[in-house]
Scaffold this motif. Structure first.
Motif, PDB file in Angstrom:
ATOM      1  N   SER A   1       0.855  -1.187   0.000  1.00  0.00           N
ATOM      2  CA  SER A   1       0.000   0.000   0.000  1.00  0.00           C
ATOM      3  C   SER A   1       0.883   1.226   0.000  1.00  0.00           C
ATOM      4  CB  SER A   1      -0.902   0.008   1.247  1.00  0.00           C
ATOM      5  OG  SER A   1      -0.107   0.154   2.419  1.00  0.00           O
ATOM      6  N   SER A   2       0.288   2.372  -0.330  1.00  0.00           N
ATOM      7  CA  SER A   2       1.050   3.622  -0.263  1.00  0.00           C
ATOM      8  C   SER A   2       1.431   3.936   1.176  1.00  0.00           C
ATOM      9  CB  SER A   2       0.242   4.767  -0.870  1.00  0.00           C
ATOM     10  OG  SER A   2      -0.965   4.972  -0.161  1.00  0.00           O
TER      11      SER A   2
ATOM     12  N   VAL B   1       5.152  10.960  -6.899  1.00  0.00           N
ATOM     13  CA  VAL B   1       4.928   9.514  -6.990  1.00  0.00           C
ATOM     14  C   VAL B   1       4.425   9.188  -8.383  1.00  0.00           C
ATOM     15  CG1 VAL B   1       3.721   7.534  -6.004  1.00  0.00           C
ATOM     16  CG2 VAL B   1       4.351   9.455  -4.538  1.00  0.00           C
ATOM     17  N   GLU B   2       5.049   8.199  -9.018  1.00  0.00           N
ATOM     18  CA  GLU B   2       4.616   7.776 -10.341  1.00  0.00           C
ATOM     19  C   GLU B   2       4.909   6.293 -10.531  1.00  0.00           C
ATOM     20  OE1 GLU B   2       6.806   9.651 -13.469  1.00  0.00           O
ATOM     21  OE2 GLU B   2       8.722   9.500 -12.411  1.00  0.00           O
ATOM     22  N   VAL B   3       4.149   5.674 -11.424  1.00  0.00           N
ATOM     23  CA  VAL B   3       4.368   4.276 -11.787  1.00  0.00           C
ATOM     24  C   VAL B   3       5.302   4.237 -12.990  1.00  0.00           C
ATOM     25  CG1 VAL B   3       3.283   2.148 -12.616  1.00  0.00           C
ATOM     26  CG2 VAL B   3       2.141   3.546 -10.888  1.00  0.00           C
ATOM     27  N   VAL B   4       6.345   3.395 -12.893  1.00  0.00           N
ATOM     28  CA  VAL B   4       7.338   3.297 -13.963  1.00  0.00           C
ATOM     29  C   VAL B   4       7.537   1.837 -14.346  1.00  0.00           C
ATOM     30  CG1 VAL B   4       8.533   5.406 -13.259  1.00  0.00           C
ATOM     31  CG2 VAL B   4       9.251   3.196 -12.327  1.00  0.00           C
ATOM     32  N   ALA B   5       8.019   1.608 -15.551  1.00  0.00           N
ATOM     33  CA  ALA B   5       8.328   0.263 -16.024  1.00  0.00           C
ATOM     34  C   ALA B   5       9.776  -0.080 -15.684  1.00  0.00           C
ATOM     35  CB  ALA B   5       8.100   0.175 -17.528  1.00  0.00           C
ATOM     36  N   LEU B   6       9.982  -1.298 -15.209  1.00  0.00           N
ATOM     37  CA  LEU B   6      11.327  -1.774 -14.886  1.00  0.00           C
ATOM     38  C   LEU B   6      11.926  -2.497 -16.085  1.00  0.00           C
ATOM     39  CD1 LEU B   6      10.583  -3.184 -11.324  1.00  0.00           C
ATOM     40  CD2 LEU B   6      11.620  -0.975 -11.906  1.00  0.00           C
TER      41      LEU B   6
ATOM     42  N   TYR C   1       9.063   6.888  -5.788  1.00  0.00           N
ATOM     43  CA  TYR C   1       8.950   8.043  -4.908  1.00  0.00           C
ATOM     44  C   TYR C   1      10.242   8.836  -5.087  1.00  0.00           C
ATOM     45  CZ  TYR C   1       4.967   5.878  -2.546  1.00  0.00           C
ATOM     46  OH  TYR C   1       3.734   5.320  -2.254  1.00  0.00           O
ATOM     47  N   GLN C   2      10.127  10.044  -5.630  1.00  0.00           N
ATOM     48  CA  GLN C   2      11.311  10.812  -5.992  1.00  0.00           C
ATOM     49  C   GLN C   2      11.139  12.260  -5.567  1.00  0.00           C
ATOM     50  OE1 GLN C   2      12.040  11.307 -10.268  1.00  0.00           O
ATOM     51  NE2 GLN C   2      14.145  10.648  -9.928  1.00  0.00           N
TER      52      GLN C   2
ATOM     53  N   LEU D   1      12.229   2.978  -5.156  1.00  0.00           N
ATOM     54  CA  LEU D   1      11.483   2.228  -6.166  1.00  0.00           C
ATOM     55  C   LEU D   1      10.895   0.972  -5.515  1.00  0.00           C
ATOM     56  CD1 LEU D   1      13.717   2.262  -9.374  1.00  0.00           C
ATOM     57  CD2 LEU D   1      11.357   3.059  -9.219  1.00  0.00           C
ATOM     58  N   PHE D   2       9.581   0.912  -5.456  1.00  0.00           N
ATOM     59  CA  PHE D   2       8.906  -0.240  -4.871  1.00  0.00           C
ATOM     60  C   PHE D   2       8.234  -1.044  -5.979  1.00  0.00           C
ATOM     61  CE2 PHE D   2       8.796   3.159  -1.685  1.00  0.00           C
ATOM     62  CZ  PHE D   2       9.370   2.522  -0.589  1.00  0.00           C
TER      63      PHE D   2
END
Length: 201
Positions: free
Chosen positions: A10-11, A34-39, A48-49, A62-63
């Motif tokens: 969870s956040s 906070v953003e969703v990124v591709a690994l 979280y940056q 990076l979670f």
């Protein structure tokens, strides 16, 4: 890019992990984007940056996203995740988090609950903060209990990897027993229900 951490359920769990890992300058305040990124392996992660509030050092966490959506515990006022143990935060850290939140609860609320707390000394905002703190203390205790195998009475020693957890276990090993964790949780949930807690045995 930072090392990819295990999945945050969870956040709330991700933000707690960030808080438990302060900057090298010891500052814990960090308001990230906070953003969703591709690994690289094709999986997704939540990034979280941002900059440290104390020294402005760039920080990044990076979670990995869970493979399946995590359903919070049924009936819980607040939850950090589903029924599985955390992969990010060990049981000793969770117990320390529970202690920290419980310490934020004013004394009259802690002895009588929200219904009986003195309205002169606790205004509505203070009551809300106390209720939120106790709810998070309960959720953290639930996280500790998730590390106890079904056929065991306490958290296994090898489940504790953090320094704070090892110190707590050396100092008070009984705090990791199922019966003590349940009794403490019951005390907090009794207070949250608005029913005054009885005197200790």
């Amino acid at each position: 890019m930072s090392a990819v951490l295990p999945a945050a359920r969870s956040s709330a769990e991700a933000r707690l992990y960030v808080e438990l890992h302060p900057c090298d300058c010891s500052e814990t305040q960090f308001e990230p984007q906070v953003e969703v990124v591709a690994l690289a392996d094709g999986d997704l992660a939540t990034r979280y940056q941002g900059s440290c509030a104390g020294c402005a050092t760039a920080r990044e966490f990076l979670f990995r996203l869970p493979a399946e959506p995590v359903r919070p515990s049924a009936g819980a006022a607040f939850s950090y995740g589903g029924p599985e143990p955390s992969q990010l935060i060990d049981p000793g850290e969770w117990l320390a988090v529970a202690d920290r939140y419980a310490a934020l609860v004013p004394a009259d609320f802690a002895t009588a609950g929200p219904a009986a707390a003195d309205p002169v000394t606790l205004d509505p905002a203070q009551r809300r903060r106390a209720t939120a703190a106790l709810s998070r203390a309960v959720a953290a205790l639930d996280e500790v209990r998730k590390f106890i195998p079904a056929d065991a009475d306490e958290v296994p020693a090898d489940a504790i990897s953090s320094e704070i957890g090892r110190r707590m276990r050396r100092r008070e090993p009984g705090r990791f027993r199922r019966d003590r964790l349940t009794a403490l949780r019951d005390t907090y949930t009794t207070l949250l229900s608005g029913t005054p807690a009885g005197p200790p045995d």
